[in-house]
Scaffold this motif. Structure first.
Motif, mmCIF file in Angstrom:
data_model
loop_
_atom_site.group_PDB
_atom_site.id
_atom_site.type_symbol
_atom_site.label_atom_id
_atom_site.label_comp_id
_atom_site.label_asym_id
_atom_site.label_seq_id
_atom_site.Cartn_x
_atom_site.Cartn_y
_atom_site.Cartn_z
ATOM 1 N N ARG A 236 0.812 -1.211 0.000
ATOM 2 C CA ARG A 236 0.000 0.000 0.000
ATOM 3 C C ARG A 236 0.853 1.272 0.000
ATOM 4 O O ARG A 236 0.306 2.372 -0.031
ATOM 5 C CB ARG A 236 -0.927 0.007 1.211
ATOM 6 N N CYS A 237 2.162 1.146 0.085
ATOM 7 C CA CYS A 237 3.034 2.320 0.130
ATOM 8 C C CYS A 237 3.037 3.040 -1.221
ATOM 9 O O CYS A 237 2.897 2.423 -2.273
ATOM 10 C CB CYS A 237 4.459 1.916 0.498
ATOM 11 N N ARG A 238 3.250 4.344 -1.156
ATOM 12 C CA ARG A 238 3.324 5.134 -2.384
ATOM 13 C C ARG A 238 4.728 5.109 -2.988
ATOM 14 O O ARG A 238 4.898 5.332 -4.186
ATOM 15 C CB ARG A 238 2.917 6.581 -2.092
ATOM 16 N N VAL A 239 5.746 4.869 -2.170
ATOM 17 C CA VAL A 239 7.128 4.867 -2.647
ATOM 18 C C VAL A 239 7.936 3.932 -1.766
ATOM 19 O O VAL A 239 7.624 3.728 -0.588
ATOM 20 C CB VAL A 239 7.715 6.301 -2.612
ATOM 21 N N LEU A 240 8.967 3.321 -2.341
ATOM 22 C CA LEU A 240 9.862 2.430 -1.614
ATOM 23 C C LEU A 240 11.254 3.046 -1.538
ATOM 24 O O LEU A 240 11.739 3.619 -2.524
ATOM 25 C CB LEU A 240 9.949 1.066 -2.296
ATOM 26 N N LYS A 272 6.364 0.018 -8.428
ATOM 27 C CA LYS A 272 6.198 1.202 -7.579
ATOM 28 C C LYS A 272 7.408 2.123 -7.687
ATOM 29 O O LYS A 272 8.531 1.668 -7.937
ATOM 30 C CB LYS A 272 6.009 0.777 -6.114
ATOM 31 N N PRO A 273 7.205 3.435 -7.499
ATOM 32 C CA PRO A 273 8.354 4.361 -7.492
ATOM 33 C C PRO A 273 9.342 3.979 -6.390
ATOM 34 O O PRO A 273 8.944 3.606 -5.289
ATOM 35 C CB PRO A 273 7.706 5.722 -7.219
ATOM 36 N N GLN A 274 10.616 4.067 -6.717
ATOM 37 C CA GLN A 274 11.659 3.716 -5.764
ATOM 38 C C GLN A 274 12.695 4.826 -5.668
ATOM 39 O O GLN A 274 13.014 5.478 -6.661
ATOM 40 C CB GLN A 274 12.355 2.410 -6.160
ATOM 41 N N VAL A 275 13.188 4.996 -4.459
ATOM 42 C CA VAL A 275 14.361 5.838 -4.223
ATOM 43 C C VAL A 275 15.475 4.898 -3.786
ATOM 44 O O VAL A 275 15.379 4.250 -2.737
ATOM 45 C CB VAL A 275 14.095 6.908 -3.144
ATOM 46 N N VAL A 276 16.510 4.784 -4.597
ATOM 47 C CA VAL A 276 17.620 3.871 -4.307
ATOM 48 C C VAL A 276 18.721 4.651 -3.603
ATOM 49 O O VAL A 276 19.075 5.771 -4.018
ATOM 50 C CB VAL A 276 18.151 3.227 -5.598
ATOM 51 N N ALA A 277 19.262 4.077 -2.534
ATOM 52 C CA ALA A 277 20.295 4.765 -1.763
ATOM 53 C C ALA A 277 21.377 3.782 -1.345
ATOM 54 O O ALA A 277 21.087 2.638 -0.962
ATOM 55 C CB ALA A 277 19.690 5.448 -0.546
ATOM 56 N N LEU A 278 22.608 4.222 -1.415
ATOM 57 C CA LEU A 278 23.756 3.457 -0.928
ATOM 58 C C LEU A 278 23.937 3.794 0.546
ATOM 59 O O LEU A 278 24.190 4.949 0.892
ATOM 60 C CB LEU A 278 25.004 3.818 -1.726
ATOM 61 N N SER A 279 23.772 2.802 1.423
ATOM 62 C CA SER A 279 23.808 3.051 2.865
ATOM 63 C C SER A 279 25.164 2.681 3.455
ATOM 64 O O SER A 279 26.017 2.086 2.786
ATOM 65 C CB SER A 279 22.696 2.259 3.563
ATOM 66 N N LYS A 280 25.351 3.066 4.709
ATOM 67 C CA LYS A 280 26.575 2.802 5.486
ATOM 68 C C LYS A 280 27.814 3.427 4.843
ATOM 69 O O LYS A 280 28.901 2.842 4.866
ATOM 70 C CB LYS A 280 26.784 1.295 5.670
#
Length: 344
Positions: A236-240, A272-280
């Motif tokens: 149900r999320c609008r973005v991941l 679904k729309p995604q925001v990809v991020a490199l963590s740590k």
């Protein structure tokens, strides 16, 4: 409180009460006639969405719910009382499925919504109901109708604006604890998160809800690891927000594994729309950051963000990127909503 997102429940509505066969008999009254009352209607089974629940744990300890039976009719034209209803209270986001666990019966997304799953049986007619000019002393009455019974599945899907996905130990729980008041379990071993968590993000005077789910591994759709059933909580999320651990050897492969699992679960979820991020990134030097960022950019065919929930670097930019997608989706929903006809 334990988190439970699925439960199987037996429900049964009440039987209707039987009608009564009775005749009026009073002293000094020569002609009495039939006065048998009708039976009462059986109770219904309702499911109601309430605001103060966030789990289905109540249905772990009680699985059988039966509505009250209607009372039988009585003499002097007294109808039987109606049976008591049964109300199953569930949190927002609960879906109700038939016994096959595939046929959707109802989807309750807002507090206050109610749905009747099983109607009570009608009460039977008493003999007063059958009196006619040619049959002034009927000696028959109807029995009450039987209620309905069934097994149903209750399945909870959390309602959140944004969801966190990624491999185990990608930094999802740390990110949730950093940006919200939630306190999920954080440790340096896989599958620290065993059940979904929710938190409210406050950013630039506005708020949105962020959901965290257990990590995915390759083959999760086949039951490996904790499986992929928890992905239902981000449907149900609008973005991941897809977090990729920057300390991994192959960040492109880590991104591909999660994307494949999302697609195996649902095409709609993968789209679904995604925001990809490199963590740590606090554990990486400048050269390693650039190299890992380039590898991830080639895999996702875009420009991913960089963040560190431990140091706070890049966290605000990631939240603003999520907020922008959420605002666009809300505006689109508002424009698609039918407007009331103009009246003078």
């Amino acid at each position: 409180m334990k988190f439970l997102d699925q439960a199987k429940v037996y429900i049964r509505s009440g039987d209707g009460g039987a009608g009564c066969v009775s005749f009026r008999r009073e002293k000094f009254i020569e002609f009495g006639g039939p006065d048998g009352g009708d039976g009462g209607r059986g109770g219904d089974v309702w499911v109601e969405c309430v605001a103060n629940l966030n789990t289905l744990i109540d249905y772990r300890y009680q699985q059988h719910f039966k509505a009250g039976r209607g009372m039988h009719g009585m003499g002097r034209n007294r109808a039987g009382a109606r049976g008591a209803d049964v109300v199953l209270k569930v949190p927002a986001g609960t879906q109700i499925f038939a016994e096959d666990n595939e046929t959707l019966l109802a989807d309750l997304t807002k507090p206050g919504q109610r749905v009747c799953l099983a109607r009570g049986g009608n009460g039977g007619f008493g003999n007063a109901h059958f009196k006619t000019a040619t049959n002034q002393a009927p000696r028959r009455a109807n029995p009450g109708q039987e209620g309905q019974e069934m097994w149903i599945w209750l399945r909870l899907k959390l309602i959140a604006d944004a969801g966190l996905v990624g491999l185990p130990n990608a930094g999802k729980s740390t990110f949730l604890a950093t940006v919200t008041a939630a306190r999920p379990k954080i440790a340096d071993y896989p599958f620290t998160t065993l059940y979904p968590g929710l938190g409210v993000v406050s950013l630039d005077g506005q708020e949105f809800v962020l959901a965290d789910i257990p990590g995915l591994i390759e083959g999760a759709h086949e039951g490996l690891g904790l499986g992929d059933r928890f992905l239902g909580h981000v449907e149900r999320c609008r973005v991941l927000l897809h977090l990729v651990d920057g300390t991994q050897e192959d960040v492109a492969e880590a991104y591909r594994v999660v994307q494949d699992e999302l697609a195996a679960y649902s095409d709609a979820l993968a789209a679904k729309p995604q925001v990809v991020a490199l963590s740590k990134i606090d554990a990486l030097d400048a050269e390693t950051r650039r190299r890992k960022l380039d590898e991830l950019a080639a895999a996702c065919q875009g420009r991913p963000l960089m963040l560190s929930a431990a140091s706070g670097e890049g966290v605000t930019e990631a939240l603003r990127a999520l907020r922008a997608v959420i605002d666009d989706a809300r505006r689109a929903d508002e424009e698609a909503r039918p407007r009331p006809a103009w009246t003078p």
